[in-house]
Design a protein around this motif. Structure first.
Motif, PDB file in Angstrom:
ATOM      1  N   TYR A   1       0.838  -1.210   0.000  1.00 14.77           N
ATOM      2  CA  TYR A   1       0.000   0.000   0.000  1.00 14.77           C
ATOM      3  C   TYR A   1       0.873   1.261   0.000  1.00 14.77           C
ATOM      4  O   TYR A   1       0.632   2.190  -0.780  1.00 14.77           O
ATOM      5  CB  TYR A   1      -0.923  -0.024   1.221  1.00 14.77           C
ATOM      6  CG  TYR A   1      -1.720   1.244   1.400  1.00 14.77           C
ATOM      7  CD1 TYR A   1      -2.844   1.503   0.619  1.00 14.77           C
ATOM      8  CD2 TYR A   1      -1.353   2.188   2.364  1.00 14.77           C
ATOM      9  CE1 TYR A   1      -3.574   2.676   0.785  1.00 14.77           C
ATOM     10  CE2 TYR A   1      -2.072   3.362   2.541  1.00 14.77           C
ATOM     11  CZ  TYR A   1      -3.192   3.601   1.747  1.00 14.77           C
ATOM     12  OH  TYR A   1      -3.905   4.755   1.903  1.00 14.77           O
ATOM     13  N   ASP A   2       1.888   1.258   0.848  1.00 17.22           N
ATOM     14  CA  ASP A   2       2.758   2.431   0.937  1.00 17.22           C
ATOM     15  C   ASP A   2       3.479   2.699  -0.385  1.00 17.22           C
ATOM     16  O   ASP A   2       3.533   3.845  -0.851  1.00 17.22           O
ATOM     17  CB  ASP A   2       3.800   2.240   2.060  1.00 17.22           C
ATOM     18  CG  ASP A   2       3.160   2.302   3.447  1.00 17.22           C
ATOM     19  OD1 ASP A   2       2.015   2.823   3.540  1.00 17.22           O
ATOM     20  OD2 ASP A   2       3.779   1.826   4.422  1.00 17.22           O
ATOM     21  N   ALA A   3       4.002   1.639  -0.975  1.00 17.98           N
ATOM     22  CA  ALA A   3       4.724   1.809  -2.241  1.00 17.98           C
ATOM     23  C   ALA A   3       3.776   2.295  -3.338  1.00 17.98           C
ATOM     24  O   ALA A   3       4.123   3.160  -4.157  1.00 17.98           O
ATOM     25  CB  ALA A   3       5.370   0.489  -2.651  1.00 17.98           C
ATOM     26  N   ALA A   4       2.572   1.734  -3.342  1.00 19.03           N
ATOM     27  CA  ALA A   4       1.597   2.128  -4.363  1.00 19.03           C
ATOM     28  C   ALA A   4       1.192   3.584  -4.187  1.00 19.03           C
ATOM     29  O   ALA A   4       1.093   4.341  -5.157  1.00 19.03           O
ATOM     30  CB  ALA A   4       0.367   1.218  -4.305  1.00 19.03           C
ATOM     31  N   GLN A   5       0.989   3.978  -2.945  1.00 21.35           N
ATOM     32  CA  GLN A   5       0.594   5.372  -2.689  1.00 21.35           C
ATOM     33  C   GLN A   5       1.613   6.361  -3.229  1.00 21.35           C
ATOM     34  O   GLN A   5       1.253   7.366  -3.842  1.00 21.35           O
ATOM     35  CB  GLN A   5       0.465   5.564  -1.178  1.00 21.35           C
ATOM     36  CG  GLN A   5      -0.937   5.339  -0.680  1.00 21.35           C
ATOM     37  CD  GLN A   5      -1.291   6.369   0.380  1.00 21.35           C
ATOM     38  OE1 GLN A   5      -0.482   6.656   1.255  1.00 21.35           O
ATOM     39  NE2 GLN A   5      -2.486   6.925   0.305  1.00 21.35           N
ATOM     40  N   GLU A   6       2.862   6.037  -3.014  1.00 19.42           N
ATOM     41  CA  GLU A   6       3.917   6.923  -3.483  1.00 19.42           C
ATOM     42  C   GLU A   6       3.932   6.992  -5.010  1.00 19.42           C
ATOM     43  O   GLU A   6       4.028   8.070  -5.606  1.00 19.42           O
ATOM     44  CB  GLU A   6       5.269   6.423  -2.952  1.00 19.42           C
ATOM     45  CG  GLU A   6       6.322   7.501  -2.950  1.00 19.42           C
ATOM     46  CD  GLU A   6       7.649   6.994  -2.376  1.00 19.42           C
ATOM     47  OE1 GLU A   6       7.612   6.173  -1.424  1.00 19.42           O
ATOM     48  OE2 GLU A   6       8.691   7.414  -2.897  1.00 19.42           O
TER      49      GLU A   6
END
Lengths: 322, 329
Positions: A212-217
């Protein structure tokens, strides 16, 4: 991360897991025609990424696509009916497991051709940019597709035109039955991003929060108009390439025992479950109730699919010319 | 009426459609410069956002056109040469031609793939093939092959407005042809043939460059007292069976001429259909004239031997006209 978001991601994963378990059972019983490729073991990738998207963002999927449809918010009944080839399925029984789409939620289609969906996602991103919309497009694909020309052409094209695409490589370490280690001479597919002048990120694909964090970025970068990102999710497929694959393998083994152990240790559902429970973020009973609800929804989907009629000649010749 | 070249008619059609509909974009390699001039000058009026130069990545660009078409745009994808469509074949066959149907009608794919098709200018094996049968074979994709400046403008505008994928095949060696092209708006419906020359003795079915060869053949035949009707199919799929069958019913004889190969070629398809459906009217077997079944050679002498010429068409007409009328009972 907010607990609501965490529970949202957990719900997406659980919906996929229970749906896929049922599909595996139905296939083993000979109730589903064709091939099915289950997403079990990879759920954190689709769930983590789609949780970072808006409803009007696009995704394009693969032959292993059930999880992506559900992660984007797809309807279980219509999915299950499609797997049965029934008229109330998403594609009226004309697509099946490898060609499910739901354009109403930006799910532009699974794809039976390895790497075939990648250029389509680039086109969706081009469309968004041309229309002046701030939508992004995500394309999921496997390590096998990273060796297709469509992957390389698409990364370069999206980079050259600065398109809002997120390339999500689900490196499950096997292209059909051939290990990625013997299909390419690099360990990390994310390295290839460098050759196209875009960021390449390696993420533990069994860790939903990291996904999720990587996708958000990557999504934020794309929305800012700064162009594409390649995310390599290191993951695994618990059920092998396809259900019933033993028939193709004729007794040959391709997985090492330690690989099977690693898969069990790194179950994305259990990992997120333990994370939530250990931190007492959500009551255990709530999670159990959620599991029951989803189990019921899966049972309902099977009943819906069984009750749906077979397609007829009208459907056969419908949806040809626009 | 203004006279324009075939290429200028392409320019006019593209400019008009870009003005008419903001969802129309043009993408491909060198579309700003416009190597064959069909896209030249458009960038100055429509800018970077709509006239988009791409890397030389036919598969990726074709797929991007398809994805953009499925999400609200109306792209024209310029892939330069018919033979370059082979590089994009997966996206065209597995995505463009399939998406609407396999997704149960959830989307439409209004994309036009534009290339120069066919030979005749000594461009050699990789730039001279007539590739249309590959796309005629696929379901749910239209194939258009205009022969005149007037037709190319009206057909290209119609192709861009069509909600289905269209393979639009300009002819490499017709770019300099001049003809009357109205400045006013007009569309030529896809799927409608045009009788380019009326005649009572034999029907010649053709498209693209072969229309010009057939018209030359018809002039020669007229001097021998044989009046040929030349039907320009214009759209190869769906093709205008009705006009062709009605003509064959009048003439009783038919020669089908196509620049593609003889095996599973355009001529094969038309001949089979005419033989099936007009059998009672035919006084001789339908004759096919196709390219020789070899790669297109570079030497202009050899190339002429491969691609059907007016003399080949005349000879084929002689074969059907030589047949005696059946005895009337």
């Amino acid at each position: 991360m907010e607990t609501d978001k965490l529970l949202d991601i957990y719900t997406r994963i659980l919906r996929i897991r229970r749906f896929e378990e049922e599909v595996g059972k139905l296939f083993a019983q000979g109730q589903l025609p064709g091939f099915v490729h289950l997403y079990i073991g990879e759920e954190a990738v689709g769930a983590g990424v789609c949780a970072a998207l808006r409803d009007d963002d696009y995704i394009v999927s693969t032959h292993r696509g059930h999880g992506h449809v559900l992660a984007k918010g797809g309807d279980m009944n219509r999915m299950m009916a499609e797997l049965f080839g029934k008229r109330d399925g998403y594609c009226k029984g004309k697509g099946g497991s490898m060609h499910i789409a739901d354009f109403s939620i930006g799910m532009l289609g699974a794809c039976g051709i390895v790497g075939g969906g990648i250029p389509v996602a680039v086109g969706a991103a081009l469309s968004a940019k041309t229309r002046g919309a701030d939508q992004v497009a995500v394309t999921f694909f496997g390590d096998g597709a990273a060796n297709e020309g469509s992957f390389h052409e698409s990364l370069n094209l999206a980079s050259a035109l600065k398109l809002p695409v997120i390339f999500v490589c689900e490196n499950n370490q096997y292209g059909e039955f051939t290990p990625a280690t013997s299909a390419m001479n690099i360990k990390d597919i994310a390295l290839r991003a460098q050759g196209y002048g875009i960021p390449g990120v390696i993420v533990d694909g069994t860790d939903a929060i990291a996904m999720y964090d990587a996708a958000q970025e990557a999504v934020a970068r794309a929305r800012r108009g700064e162009g594409p990102t390649l995310i390599e999710a290191k993951t695994h497929r618990r059920g092998g390439h396809a259900e019933g694959e033993d028939a193709f393998l004729a007794g040959q083994q391709y997985l090492l025992p330690e690989e099977r152990d690693a898969m069990r240790r790194n179950d994305p559902l259990l990992k997120l479950h333990d994370y939530i429970v250990e931190r007492k973020l959500v009551a255990l009973e709530t999670l159990e109730m959620l599991d029951q609800e989803i189990g019921q929804a899966v049972a309902d989907a099977v009943a819906f699919a069984r009750a749906s009629e077979e397609p007829d000649e009208t459907i056969l010749f419908a949806d040809r010319w626009a | 009426m203004p006279r324009k070249t075939y290429i200028a008619a392409i320019q006019a059609a593209l400019a008009e459609e870009l003005r008419h509909d903001p969802s129309v974009i043009l993408i491909g390699e060198d579309v700003r410069i416009g190597v064959f001039a069909g896209t030249r000058g458009l960038h100055a009026e429509f800018g970077d956002a709509r006239i988009i130069d791409t890397p030389i990545s036919e598969l990726g660009v074709a797929g991007a056109g398809i994805g953009a078409a499925a999400t609200g745009l109306r792209p024209v994808v310029d892939l330069m040469f018919g033979t370059f469509l082979y590089l994009a074949f997966d996206q065209i066959a597995n995505q463009a031609a399939a998406m609407r149907y396999m997704f149960g009608g959830q989307t439409k794919v209004p994309v036009t793939f534009m290339v120069q098709n066919g030979g005749g200018i000594g461009a050699g094996p990789h730039h001279s093939q007539a590739v249309h049968p590959f796309f005629m074979h696929l379901p749910l994709i239209k194939v258009v092959m205009p022969s005149t400046p007037y037709d190319v403008k009206g057909l290209l505008k119609a192709a861009i407005r069509d909600d289905n994928p269209v393979i639009f095949l300009n002819h490499l060696s017709l770019g300099g042809q001049r003809g009357d092209v109205p400045d006013d708006e007009y569309l030529i419906p896809l799927g409608k043939a045009d009788i380019k020359r009326a005649g009572r003795d034999v029907t010649i079915v053709c498209a693209g460059l072969m229309v010009h060869h057939a018209l030359k053949a018809a002039t020669k035949l007229a001097a021998q007292g044989i009046e040929a009707e030349v039907i320009d199919l214009r759209t190869l799929k769906p093709w205008d069976e009705e006009t062709v069958l009605a003509s064959v019913a009048r003439t009783g004889r038919c020669v089908v001429v196509d620049e593609s190969y003889p095996v599973c070629g355009g001529a094969s398809e038309w001949a089979a259909c005419i033989s099936e459906k007009a059998w009672d009217h035919l006084t001789a077997p339908v004759q096919r004239v196709s390219s020789a079944h070899v790669p297109i050679p570079f030497s202009p002498v050899l190339e002429k031997m491969v691609i059907p010429q007016p003399a080949n068409i005349v000879a084929a007409v002689h074969r059907v006209v030589a047949q005696p009328e059946p005895e009337r009972i």
